[in-house]
Write a protein that holds these residues in place. Structure first.
Motif, PDB file in Angstrom:
ATOM      1  N   THR A   1       0.928  -1.262   0.146  1.00 47.67           N
ATOM      2  CA  THR A   1       0.151   0.126   0.018  1.00 47.67           C
ATOM      3  C   THR A   1       0.883   1.182  -0.095  1.00 47.67           C
ATOM      4  O   THR A   1       1.996   1.131  -0.052  1.00 47.67           O
ATOM      5  CB  THR A   1      -0.962  -0.016   1.198  1.00 47.67           C
ATOM      6  N   GLY A   2       0.091   2.530  -0.190  1.00 48.52           N
ATOM      7  CA  GLY A   2       1.070   3.633   0.223  1.00 48.52           C
ATOM      8  C   GLY A   2       1.741   4.140  -1.285  1.00 48.52           C
ATOM      9  O   GLY A   2       1.160   3.888  -2.283  1.00 48.52           O
ATOM     10  N   CYS A   3       2.650   5.077  -0.957  1.00 48.79           N
ATOM     11  CA  CYS A   3       2.981   5.979  -2.321  1.00 48.79           C
ATOM     12  C   CYS A   3       3.798   4.939  -3.194  1.00 48.79           C
ATOM     13  O   CYS A   3       3.734   5.431  -4.407  1.00 48.79           O
ATOM     14  CB  CYS A   3       3.757   7.132  -1.751  1.00 48.79           C
TER      15      CYS A   3
ATOM     16  N   GLU B   1       4.267   3.043  -8.426  1.00 48.55           N
ATOM     17  CA  GLU B   1       4.843   1.965  -9.308  1.00 48.55           C
ATOM     18  C   GLU B   1       3.940   0.664  -9.427  1.00 48.55           C
ATOM     19  O   GLU B   1       4.741  -0.479  -8.997  1.00 48.55           O
ATOM     20  CB  GLU B   1       6.205   1.670  -8.760  1.00 48.55           C
ATOM     21  N   GLN B   2       2.779   0.823  -9.498  1.00 48.26           N
ATOM     22  CA  GLN B   2       2.032  -0.261  -9.553  1.00 48.26           C
ATOM     23  C   GLN B   2       2.506  -1.470 -10.425  1.00 48.26           C
ATOM     24  O   GLN B   2       2.401  -2.801 -10.162  1.00 48.26           O
ATOM     25  CB  GLN B   2       0.400  -0.110 -10.070  1.00 48.26           C
ATOM     26  N   ASP B   3       2.689  -0.969 -11.566  1.00 52.27           N
ATOM     27  CA  ASP B   3       3.365  -2.093 -12.782  1.00 52.27           C
ATOM     28  C   ASP B   3       4.691  -2.722 -12.258  1.00 52.27           C
ATOM     29  O   ASP B   3       4.810  -3.728 -12.196  1.00 52.27           O
ATOM     30  CB  ASP B   3       3.449  -1.628 -14.085  1.00 52.27           C
TER      31      ASP B   3
ATOM     32  N   VAL C   1      -2.204  -4.741  -4.322  1.00 47.30           N
ATOM     33  CA  VAL C   1      -1.460  -3.559  -4.585  1.00 47.30           C
ATOM     34  C   VAL C   1      -2.564  -2.093  -4.453  1.00 47.30           C
ATOM     35  O   VAL C   1      -3.636  -2.078  -5.173  1.00 47.30           O
ATOM     36  CB  VAL C   1      -0.830  -3.206  -6.108  1.00 47.30           C
ATOM     37  N   LEU C   2      -2.429  -1.332  -3.403  1.00 47.13           N
ATOM     38  CA  LEU C   2      -3.470  -0.533  -3.109  1.00 47.13           C
ATOM     39  C   LEU C   2      -2.933   0.907  -2.745  1.00 47.13           C
ATOM     40  O   LEU C   2      -2.004   1.176  -2.005  1.00 47.13           O
ATOM     41  CB  LEU C   2      -4.150  -0.749  -1.753  1.00 47.13           C
ATOM     42  N   GLY C   3      -3.379   1.968  -3.781  1.00 52.19           N
ATOM     43  CA  GLY C   3      -2.763   3.373  -3.495  1.00 52.19           C
ATOM     44  C   GLY C   3      -3.588   3.957  -2.289  1.00 52.19           C
ATOM     45  O   GLY C   3      -4.578   3.590  -1.863  1.00 52.19           O
TER      46      GLY C   3
ATOM     47  N   LEU D   1      -4.455  -7.858  -7.343  1.00 56.16           N
ATOM     48  CA  LEU D   1      -5.605  -6.948  -7.215  1.00 56.16           C
ATOM     49  C   LEU D   1      -4.873  -5.435  -6.966  1.00 56.16           C
ATOM     50  O   LEU D   1      -4.584  -5.021  -5.929  1.00 56.16           O
ATOM     51  CB  LEU D   1      -6.598  -7.433  -6.150  1.00 56.16           C
ATOM     52  N   ILE D   2      -5.575  -4.769  -8.017  1.00 62.80           N
ATOM     53  CA  ILE D   2      -4.832  -3.476  -7.840  1.00 62.80           C
ATOM     54  C   ILE D   2      -5.808  -2.213  -7.795  1.00 62.80           C
ATOM     55  O   ILE D   2      -6.891  -2.381  -8.496  1.00 62.80           O
ATOM     56  CB  ILE D   2      -3.947  -3.140  -9.245  1.00 62.80           C
ATOM     57  N   ALA D   3      -5.792  -1.487  -6.724  1.00 62.42           N
ATOM     58  CA  ALA D   3      -6.477  -0.287  -6.536  1.00 62.42           C
ATOM     59  C   ALA D   3      -5.850   1.037  -6.323  1.00 62.42           C
ATOM     60  O   ALA D   3      -5.030   0.812  -5.557  1.00 62.42           O
ATOM     61  CB  ALA D   3      -7.858  -0.320  -5.508  1.00 62.42           C
ATOM     62  N   ALA D   4      -6.211   1.846  -7.542  1.00 65.08           N
ATOM     63  CA  ALA D   4      -5.146   2.979  -7.309  1.00 65.08           C
ATOM     64  C   ALA D   4      -5.823   4.123  -7.986  1.00 65.08           C
ATOM     65  O   ALA D   4      -5.344   5.159  -8.924  1.00 65.08           O
ATOM     66  CB  ALA D   4      -3.757   2.816  -7.847  1.00 65.08           C
ATOM     67  N   ASP D   5      -7.278   4.575  -7.627  1.00 65.89           N
ATOM     68  CA  ASP D   5      -7.935   5.729  -8.103  1.00 65.89           C
ATOM     69  C   ASP D   5      -7.421   6.976  -7.205  1.00 65.89           C
ATOM     70  O   ASP D   5      -7.004   6.942  -6.103  1.00 65.89           O
ATOM     71  CB  ASP D   5      -9.239   5.417  -8.042  1.00 65.89           C
TER      72      ASP D   5
END
Ligand code: SAH
Ligand code: SF4
Ligand code: F3S
Length: 456
Positions: A84-86, A91-93, A105-107, A132-136
């Motif tokens: 999580t975090g910055c 850098e999700q990918d 992976v969570l923004g 599972l990615i969330a970064a809105d």
């Protein structure tokens, strides 16, 4: 079944606050916190992207978590790993490429979705692991959906009132990782502050990457600045100490200066990052103020609150920084006399304008030398400030935990660490302490009054 979650938090206080929120969100799923990664069914790294070192640390830590997971697998225990975090935001990918075994992976703007993603990851837990990615970027829904109660912060609590940044200093990733500036409503802040106090907070630190850019909607339909908000929070019964961080020198207005004069529980320590004392560098960094303007702001705050002290952040070796520019930074430090500071070597960050300035980059050895010189001066100032506390009486807020040697650890109004022999029942309380020893990093003192009967 009871499950355990381990969270390692990097970076700023806003990450610390966010970690408490994530723990609150996970409790209804049956998770309780553990300090030992090897015991955890869910391992989270709440990361920081501000400098390269901090970001790279994440990948080595992830390798370690993967080893722990393999060990646990051998004894039949399943483990989820999340970032999580910055770093997750920026850098999700890269996270999923370099650490494909990560489950979630969570923004920072998507923490309200943590329970949903963890539940989904638990389901898919066998076989191939789709990340599972969330970064809105939806700060409104984030704050609306994060629980206010039960953050278990104790006597000294953080409260995020503002998130994101529109200032785009040329070296900084925050506008990209935390998104545009967003202020919570005054009502939401006051409600959360009341809850924190009811749950035991005597000290609250209002947080924001740019906290004094706060402009939240108030109940009367107007927009409140930080000064108005501070007045309202300070009026809440039970609160004994109020702080805010981190502020930008550009947004210190008259109302905020007067708040330091008028609000007694506003603590006399202000963290006001300046980064450099050279106008040329300040301008190149897009800080939009000069060294003289910074000094004027400090002077105005000192007139308003004569006992105020300052801490700051510095970057040495920004591209194009000459010896004379660095000397200007030392001069500014000599003039202000900071009581604490964080100083860093400039670290080029991908996607920021300054990262394009490789041609004028400062050699590593020079950065090292400048950092050492600056830190030596700052430490001397911190030491002499601590020395001035010798023989004085200070109010100390004791932390909620006892040290292993049975002593209590606390903080003065100036956030100096103090070690005191005191009964455990004073944990989380503010008491008067006579300072008897002062080093660079901590003080030692003796409890002054203890009028209450000792019986519990
Ligand atoms: N909002 C705050 C700073 C947040 S980042 C402000 O405007 O001052 C915290 C600190 O990290 C900064 O004050 C700066 O000193 C340091 N920092 C940020 N980016 C950096 C970089 N690329 N290299 C080195 N230090 C950096
Ligand atoms: Fe970064 Fe500048 Fe915003 Fe601070 S004000 S968070 S240093 S861009
Ligand atoms: Fe780091 Fe993000 Fe805070 S980059 S300093 S954790 S806002």
């Amino acid at each position: 079944m009871e499950k355990r979650v381990f969270i390692k938090t990097f970076g700023c206080q806003m990450n610390v606050y966010d970690s408490t929120k994530m723990l609150s969100l996970l409790r209804p799923l049956g998770y309780t916190e553990t300090e030992t990664a090897a015991d955890a069914d869910l391992m989270l790294l709440n990361t920081c992207h501000i400098r390269e070192k901090a970001a790279e640390k994440v990948y080595s830590d992830l390798g370690r978590l993967r080893d722990l997971r393999l060990k646990r697998e051998k004894i039949g225990k399943a483990t989820l790993i999340g970032v999580t975090g910055c770093v997750a935001q920026a850098e999700q990918d890269e996270v999923t490429r370099r650490a494909p075994y990560v489950d979630v992976v969570l923004g920072p703007q998507s923490y309200h979705r943590l329970p949903e993603l963890v539940a989904a990851a638990e389901e898919k837990h066998t076989g191939k692991r789709p990340n599972l990615i969330a970064a809105d970027f939806t700060p409104e829904s984030k704050f609306d959906q994060l629980p206010m109660a039960g953050s278990k912060q104790g006597s000294s609590a953080f409260l995020t009132i503002q998130e994101g940044c529109d200032k785009f200093c040329t070296f900084c990733v925050v506008p990209y990782t935390r998104g545009a500036e967003y202020s919570r409503t005054a009502a939401a802040v006051l409600e959360e502050a009341r809850i924190l106090i009811a749950e035991g907070a005597v000290e609250i630190t209002l947080l924001g990457q740019n906290v004094n850019a706060y402009h939240g909607l108030a109940a009367d339909g107007t927009s409140w600045g930080l000064a108005q908000l501070l007045h309202a929070v300070a009026a809440l019964p039970g609160l004994q100490r109020l702080r805010y961080t981190t502020s930008h020198p550009r947004d210190v207005d008259t109302a905020l200066i007067e708040a330091h004069r008028d609000i007694l529980i506003l603590q006399p320590l202000l963290h006001l990052p300046v980064q450099s004392g050279a106008d040329k560098i300040l301008s190149a960094m897009n800080r939009k103020h000069t060294a003289a303007e910074y000094l004027d702001t400090i002077a105005a705050l000192r007139r308003a609150r004569p006992d105020i002290a300052f801490s700051s952040d510095f970057i040495v070796g920004y591209p194009g920084e000459t010896d004379a520019d660095f000397e200007a930074t030392l001069e500014l430090v000599r003039l202000v006399e900071f009581v604490g500071a964080y100083s860093f070597k400039y670290s080029p960050r991908p996607g920021t304008p300054a990262a394009e300035l490789a041609a004028t980059s400062v050699p590593e050895a020079i950065k090292d030398a400048r950092l050492a010189a600056l830190q030596e001066l700052l430490q001397k100032q911190q030491y002499s400030f601590n020395q001035r506390a010798l023989g004085t009486e200070q109010e100390v807020l004791f932390s909620d935990t006892e040290r292993s040697d049975g002593m209590l650890f606390g903080k003065t109004a100036y956030l100096q660490s103090v070690i005191v022999e005191a009964p455990a029942r004073l944990r989380g309380r503010i008491e008067r302490v006579h300072i008897e020893h002062a080093g660079t990093n901590s003080l030692k003192g003796r409890l002054i009054i203890n009028e209450e009967p000792l019986a519990a």
